[in-house]
Design an enzyme around this catalytic site. Structure first.
Site, short mmCIF file in Angstrom:
data_model
loop_
_atom_site.label_atom_id
_atom_site.label_comp_id
_atom_site.label_asym_id
_atom_site.label_seq_id
_atom_site.Cartn_x
_atom_site.Cartn_y
_atom_site.Cartn_z
N LYS A 202 0.83 -1.22 0.00
CA LYS A 202 0.00 0.00 0.00
C LYS A 202 0.86 1.25 0.00
CE LYS A 202 -4.31 -2.06 1.20
NZ LYS A 202 -5.37 -2.32 2.14
N ARG A 238 -3.21 -10.20 4.59
CA ARG A 238 -3.59 -10.23 3.16
C ARG A 238 -2.40 -9.65 2.38
NH1 ARG A 238 -5.89 -6.99 -0.70
NH2 ARG A 238 -7.44 -7.96 -2.04
#
Ligand code: HH2
Length: 261
Positions: A202, A238
């Site tokens: 991210k 994840r």
């Protein structure tokens, strides 16, 4: 949990797995690398992403699920009809980034199937969530939201032991807010269900490392964040680079719990 986006526009792997044959191959690789689950999504939730229609999402996801019978899969969707069809094929978990708020039928579909669900915190929706996220106390606000959504899931007939919760890194948060959520993970663990963290690649990671316009974090940065999350009690991760995370987290777990060698 290995990430498998069957979308043209996801922020790191967009387009790579658009062909179902490539997606199936990627899923098998993620399992071989040690993923306990592979999370298949047909709608990008990156900041600014536009929603896709039900037909388009089914067209992307179903051919892949059909080719992976008996595998441990989750489906990343907020649409009850996508979840219902995926669960019919044996998918184990519905990863709903709207935490059962977008589709009024979602909670019932999951309750009827007895499947697992992940409830994620998001402020706003993917199109607008990064415009100006605001909180009083970000950890307390996200914890209150997750407690409320857990209660709503249980009230809808989903067994509490089928739920995991996720503070939603990057879903309507600034970089300092994302870091505060990772640092405050023990507050979410205290709610009860297992805590899932999705920080892999991210943009927050790139920005912490000094790239103010960075959109994608590196795998090394992702692993650093995952280990920090593990240290604070997260048990589900994840991630894109499954092999490297499995090794890094195995060492972090061995330091915590010991290992027989
Ligand atoms: N992040 C993304 C999508 N789904 N689900 C959970 N539970 N937690 C997350 O942090 C999470 C998630 C966004 O990342 P990605 O799937 O890699 O990109 P995109 O949404 O563009 O497909």
């Amino acid at each position: 949990m290995g990430v498998l986006n069957v979308t043209p526009d996801s922020f790191t792997d967009g387009g790579n797995n658009h062909d179902p044959r490539d997606a199936v191959e990627t899923a098998l690789r993620l399992f071989a690398e040690g993923a306990a689950l592979v999370d298949i999504g047909g709608e990008s939730t990156r900041p600014g992403a536009r929603p896709v229609s039900l037909d388009e999402e089914l067209r992307r996801v179903m051919p892949v699920l059909e080719e992976l019978p008996g595998m441990a899969l989750s489906v990343d969707t907020s649409k009850a009809e996508v979840a219902r069809r995926a669960l019919e094929l044996g998918v184990a978990l519905v990863n709903d980034v709207s935490a059962l708020r977008l589709d009024p039928d979602m909670a019932g579909v999951i309750a009827d199937s007895g499947a697992y669900v992940c409830l994620l915190h998001m402020q706003g929706d993917p199109r607008t969530m990064q415009l100006e996220p605001r909180y009083g106390d970000v950890v307390a606000d996200v914890a209150a939201f997750l407690e409320e959504r857990l209660a709503a899931a249980v009230a809808a007939g989903i067994s509490e032991d089928r739920v995991c919760i996720d503070p939603g890194i990057g879903f309507g948060k600034t970089v300092p807010q994302n870091l505060a959520l990772l640092n405050g993970l023990d507050r979410f663990c205290a709610i009860g269900p297992p805590v899932l963290v999705g920080v892999s690649r991210k943009s927050t990671l790139a920005r912490v490392l000094g790239d103010p316009g960075g959109r994608v974090g590196s795998d090394a940065a992702s692993i650093g964040a995952a280990v920090a999350a593990f240290d604070r009690g997260a048990t589900l991760f994840r991630v894109h680079d499954v092999a490297a995370h499995v090794e890094a987290l195995a060492i972090a777990a061995a330091v915590e719990h010991g290992a027989e060698c």
